[in-house]
Design a protein around this motif. Structure first.
Motif, PDB file in Angstrom:
ATOM      1  N   GLU A  90     124.921  27.213  10.233  1.00  0.00           N
ATOM      2  CA  GLU A  90     125.395  28.470  10.809  1.00  0.00           C
ATOM      3  C   GLU A  90     126.140  28.240  12.128  1.00  0.00           C
ATOM      4  O   GLU A  90     126.941  29.076  12.549  1.00  0.00           O
ATOM      5  CB  GLU A  90     124.236  29.449  11.023  1.00  0.00           C
ATOM      6  N   SER A  91     125.867  27.098  12.767  1.00  0.00           N
ATOM      7  CA  SER A  91     126.560  26.754  14.007  1.00  0.00           C
ATOM      8  C   SER A  91     127.871  26.023  13.746  1.00  0.00           C
ATOM      9  O   SER A  91     128.594  25.682  14.693  1.00  0.00           O
ATOM     10  CB  SER A  91     125.655  25.880  14.882  1.00  0.00           C
ATOM     11  N   GLY A  92     128.162  25.736  12.474  1.00  0.00           N
ATOM     12  CA  GLY A  92     129.383  25.022  12.117  1.00  0.00           C
ATOM     13  C   GLY A  92     129.347  23.565  12.497  1.00  0.00           C
ATOM     14  O   GLY A  92     130.398  22.965  12.766  1.00  0.00           O
ATOM     15  N   MET A  93     128.152  22.970  12.504  1.00  0.00           N
ATOM     16  CA  MET A  93     128.008  21.579  12.913  1.00  0.00           C
ATOM     17  C   MET A  93     127.325  20.769  11.817  1.00  0.00           C
ATOM     18  O   MET A  93     126.605  21.311  10.968  1.00  0.00           O
ATOM     19  CB  MET A  93     127.199  21.490  14.214  1.00  0.00           C
ATOM     20  N   GLU A  94     127.544  19.458  11.846  1.00  0.00           N
ATOM     21  CA  GLU A  94     126.937  18.562  10.871  1.00  0.00           C
ATOM     22  C   GLU A  94     125.441  18.402  11.159  1.00  0.00           C
ATOM     23  O   GLU A  94     124.999  18.447  12.311  1.00  0.00           O
ATOM     24  CB  GLU A  94     127.602  17.177  10.962  1.00  0.00           C
ATOM     25  N   VAL A  95     124.665  18.204  10.087  1.00  0.00           N
ATOM     26  CA  VAL A  95     123.270  17.830  10.270  1.00  0.00           C
ATOM     27  C   VAL A  95     123.252  16.432  10.884  1.00  0.00           C
ATOM     28  O   VAL A  95     123.866  15.501  10.352  1.00  0.00           O
ATOM     29  CB  VAL A  95     122.514  17.841   8.933  1.00  0.00           C
ATOM     30  N   PRO A  96     122.596  16.256  12.022  1.00  0.00           N
ATOM     31  CA  PRO A  96     122.675  14.961  12.716  1.00  0.00           C
ATOM     32  C   PRO A  96     121.939  13.851  11.975  1.00  0.00           C
ATOM     33  O   PRO A  96     120.919  14.082  11.319  1.00  0.00           O
ATOM     34  CB  PRO A  96     122.020  15.251  14.067  1.00  0.00           C
ATOM     35  N   SER A  97     122.463  12.636  12.103  1.00  0.00           N
ATOM     36  CA  SER A  97     121.792  11.478  11.515  1.00  0.00           C
ATOM     37  C   SER A  97     120.692  10.951  12.428  1.00  0.00           C
ATOM     38  O   SER A  97     119.789  10.240  11.979  1.00  0.00           O
ATOM     39  CB  SER A  97     122.809  10.361  11.245  1.00  0.00           C
ATOM     40  N   GLU A  98     120.761  11.286  13.714  1.00  0.00           N
ATOM     41  CA  GLU A  98     119.709  11.002  14.678  1.00  0.00           C
ATOM     42  C   GLU A  98     119.488  12.250  15.519  1.00  0.00           C
ATOM     43  O   GLU A  98     120.387  13.094  15.623  1.00  0.00           O
ATOM     44  CB  GLU A  98     120.097   9.825  15.592  1.00  0.00           C
ATOM     45  N   PRO A  99     118.313  12.396  16.116  1.00  0.00           N
ATOM     46  CA  PRO A  99     118.060  13.594  16.910  1.00  0.00           C
ATOM     47  C   PRO A  99     119.101  13.798  18.022  1.00  0.00           C
ATOM     48  O   PRO A  99     119.493  12.848  18.698  1.00  0.00           O
ATOM     49  CB  PRO A  99     116.672  13.332  17.504  1.00  0.00           C
ATOM     50  N   VAL A 100     119.548  15.033  18.175  1.00  0.00           N
ATOM     51  CA  VAL A 100     120.409  15.431  19.282  1.00  0.00           C
ATOM     52  C   VAL A 100     119.497  15.797  20.454  1.00  0.00           C
ATOM     53  O   VAL A 100     118.642  16.686  20.331  1.00  0.00           O
ATOM     54  CB  VAL A 100     121.287  16.635  18.894  1.00  0.00           C
ATOM     55  N   VAL A 101     119.660  15.117  21.574  1.00  0.00           N
ATOM     56  CA  VAL A 101     118.756  15.279  22.714  1.00  0.00           C
ATOM     57  C   VAL A 101     119.520  15.872  23.895  1.00  0.00           C
ATOM     58  O   VAL A 101     120.611  15.411  24.239  1.00  0.00           O
ATOM     59  CB  VAL A 101     118.141  13.921  23.125  1.00  0.00           C
ATOM     60  N   PHE A 102     118.942  16.908  24.490  1.00  0.00           N
ATOM     61  CA  PHE A 102     119.502  17.457  25.733  1.00  0.00           C
ATOM     62  C   PHE A 102     118.344  17.942  26.600  1.00  0.00           C
ATOM     63  O   PHE A 102     117.178  17.867  26.194  1.00  0.00           O
ATOM     64  CB  PHE A 102     120.508  18.578  25.446  1.00  0.00           C
ATOM     65  N   ASN A 103     118.656  18.412  27.782  1.00  0.00           N
ATOM     66  CA  ASN A 103     117.621  18.836  28.727  1.00  0.00           C
ATOM     67  C   ASN A 103     117.748  20.306  29.077  1.00  0.00           C
ATOM     68  O   ASN A 103     118.843  20.863  29.102  1.00  0.00           O
ATOM     69  CB  ASN A 103     117.725  18.041  30.029  1.00  0.00           C
ATOM     70  N   LYS A 104     116.610  20.911  29.349  1.00  0.00           N
ATOM     71  CA  LYS A 104     116.583  22.152  30.114  1.00  0.00           C
ATOM     72  C   LYS A 104     116.008  21.787  31.479  1.00  0.00           C
ATOM     73  O   LYS A 104     115.041  21.024  31.566  1.00  0.00           O
ATOM     74  CB  LYS A 104     115.702  23.207  29.437  1.00  0.00           C
ATOM     75  N   TRP A 105     116.604  22.284  32.529  1.00  0.00           N
ATOM     76  CA  TRP A 105     116.081  22.001  33.865  1.00  0.00           C
ATOM     77  C   TRP A 105     114.739  22.698  34.028  1.00  0.00           C
ATOM     78  O   TRP A 105     114.510  23.795  33.509  1.00  0.00           O
ATOM     79  CB  TRP A 105     117.080  22.466  34.925  1.00  0.00           C
ATOM     80  N   THR A 106     113.837  22.072  34.769  1.00  0.00           N
ATOM     81  CA  THR A 106     112.513  22.670  34.924  1.00  0.00           C
ATOM     82  C   THR A 106     112.566  24.001  35.682  1.00  0.00           C
ATOM     83  O   THR A 106     111.646  24.812  35.572  1.00  0.00           O
ATOM     84  CB  THR A 106     111.554  21.702  35.633  1.00  0.00           C
ATOM     85  N   SER A 107     113.641  24.248  36.423  1.00  0.00           N
ATOM     86  CA  SER A 107     113.795  25.546  37.092  1.00  0.00           C
ATOM     87  C   SER A 107     114.056  26.679  36.113  1.00  0.00           C
ATOM     88  O   SER A 107     114.032  27.854  36.498  1.00  0.00           O
ATOM     89  CB  SER A 107     114.922  25.478  38.128  1.00  0.00           C
ATOM     90  N   ALA A 108     114.298  26.342  34.836  1.00  0.00           N
ATOM     91  CA  ALA A 108     114.465  27.372  33.801  1.00  0.00           C
ATOM     92  C   ALA A 108     113.134  27.930  33.326  1.00  0.00           C
ATOM     93  O   ALA A 108     113.086  28.996  32.698  1.00  0.00           O
ATOM     94  CB  ALA A 108     115.223  26.789  32.603  1.00  0.00           C
ATOM     95  N   ILE A 109     112.043  27.226  33.619  1.00  0.00           N
ATOM     96  CA  ILE A 109     110.745  27.597  33.061  1.00  0.00           C
ATOM     97  C   ILE A 109     110.231  28.893  33.683  1.00  0.00           C
ATOM     98  O   ILE A 109     110.294  29.097  34.896  1.00  0.00           O
ATOM     99  CB  ILE A 109     109.734  26.459  33.286  1.00  0.00           C
ATOM    100  N   CYS A 110     109.715  29.770  32.819  1.00  0.00           N
ATOM    101  CA  CYS A 110     109.120  31.023  33.283  1.00  0.00           C
ATOM    102  C   CYS A 110     107.995  31.418  32.333  1.00  0.00           C
ATOM    103  O   CYS A 110     107.720  30.729  31.348  1.00  0.00           O
ATOM    104  CB  CYS A 110     110.174  32.131  33.389  1.00  0.00           C
ATOM    105  N   GLY A 111     107.331  32.509  32.654  1.00  0.00           N
ATOM    106  CA  GLY A 111     106.227  32.979  31.830  1.00  0.00           C
ATOM    107  C   GLY A 111     106.707  33.566  30.521  1.00  0.00           C
ATOM    108  O   GLY A 111     107.889  33.916  30.359  1.00  0.00           O
ATOM    109  N   PRO A 112     105.806  33.726  29.555  1.00  0.00           N
ATOM    110  CA  PRO A 112     106.190  34.164  28.218  1.00  0.00           C
ATOM    111  C   PRO A 112     106.717  35.584  28.152  1.00  0.00           C
ATOM    112  O   PRO A 112     107.425  35.931  27.194  1.00  0.00           O
ATOM    113  CB  PRO A 112     104.890  34.022  27.417  1.00  0.00           C
ATOM    114  N   ASP A 113     106.379  36.400  29.139  1.00  0.00           N
ATOM    115  CA  ASP A 113     106.801  37.795  29.121  1.00  0.00           C
ATOM    116  C   ASP A 113     107.637  38.169  30.343  1.00  0.00           C
ATOM    117  O   ASP A 113     107.883  39.351  30.593  1.00  0.00           O
ATOM    118  CB  ASP A 113     105.564  38.702  29.040  1.00  0.00           C
ATOM    119  N   ASP A 114     108.061  37.166  31.096  1.00  0.00           N
ATOM    120  CA  ASP A 114     108.910  37.436  32.254  1.00  0.00           C
ATOM    121  C   ASP A 114     110.304  37.870  31.805  1.00  0.00           C
ATOM    122  O   ASP A 114     110.756  37.523  30.704  1.00  0.00           O
ATOM    123  CB  ASP A 114     109.028  36.186  33.133  1.00  0.00           C
TER     124      ASP A 114
END
Length: 284
Positions: A90-114
């Motif tokens: 649905e994203s128009g991308m190939e199924v990867p042959s190896e895991p695609v790895v990226f980061n979310k910065w820890t400053s993105a973290i918040c509570g489940p209902d925030d």
């Protein structure tokens, strides 16, 4: 066990959910649900506790009692992209042959209902329900056969994403993934002994009551043991690190035409046995 963190933002205390769905305070036992307190030895100590002997915290969790992110002091917030073949399509991308790895910065973290903040100028903020894996036993070059021994537990994650920032501004995906509030964690960390099979969990997400995502972790391209082993080739994994394992189809980008979040909407999402989140979107 269902471990959690409760209280005002930045002042969360450690807690555990008892058999009646009430929060019990763990402050007299551990300083936080974080780091070394997630190792197998420390979790065994918590399992041995008589929960009824712990102080009862007033308020119903996720109602009048705010829950914070279920893991504190996260060292690394590692994400896996395109880990469901139908989402890759649905994203128009190939199924990867190896895991695609990226980061979310820890400053993105918040509570489940925030509240989730839509960044200034954003027109393409999107949603992604994902299974979170929390490391309990650190290590490098972990074998797939031993990988699940390194998992403290699992949680719900909303991998909120700004698609223009992620896909149209050049460079890595990280700039569209790590905005503040783009990483709700929780409501609780369910310890691994209570999850019979992390690859047989239904996961879903709704926006304003309309269900967009309705998948199952059984359709992951790379399963949890493979991901833990793979990541440990490139970095040491440490107690409290969080891995977000990818999303099933149904994201806004994949709708025809695409649908993106705007201020004042409500996202609800959940995973079988791991709880639910509810966020309202707001403008900056």
């Amino acid at each position: 066990m269902k471990l959690l963190r409760y209280g005002q933002k930045g002042q969360e205390k450690p807690g555990v959910l008892d058999a009646q769905g009430r929060v019990r305070d763990l402050s007299g036992v551990v300083t936080d649900i974080a780091g070394r307190f997630l190792t197998p030895q420390e979790l065994d100590k918590l399992r041995a506790l008589d929960l009824d002997s712990l102080p009862l915290v007033a308020g119903t969790p996720q109602q009048e009692l705010r829950l914070g992110p279920c893991v504190g002091a996260v060292g690394k917030f590692i994400c896996i992209g395109l880990n469901y073949s139908d989402h890759a399509a649905e994203s128009g991308m190939e199924v990867p042959s190896e895991p695609v790895v990226f980061n979310k910065w820890t400053s993105a973290i918040c509570g489940p209902d925030d509240d989730v903040e839509i960044p200034r100028g954003s027109l393409k903020t999107d949603w992604e329900v994902e299974l979170g894996v929390v490391i309990g036993l650190g290590g490098r070059y972990i074998s797939e056969a031993d990988a699940l021994k390194h998992v403290a537990g699992y949680c719900v994650i909303n991998d909120v994403s700004e698609r223009q920032y992620q896909l149209e501004l050049g460079g890595t995906w990280d700039k569209g993934k790590g905005c503040d509030t783009f990483g709700p964690l929780g409501p609780w960390l369910v310890t691994a002994d209570e999850v019979a099979d992390p690859h047989a969990l239904g996961l879903w997400l709704e926006v304003d009551g309309h269900r967009y995502q309705n998948g199952n972790t059984s359709t992951m391209v790379f399963r949890v043991p493979a991901l833990v082993s793979y990541l440990s080739r490139f970095m040491s994994l440490q107690p409290g690190d969080v891995i977000s394992t990818g999303t099933p189809p149904g994201v806004g980008l994949g709708q025809k035409p695409p649908v993106y979040l705007r201020a004042g909407q409500v996202m609800r999402l959940g995973i079988d046995g791991l709880g639910e989140q509810r966020q309202t979107t707001i403008s900056l």
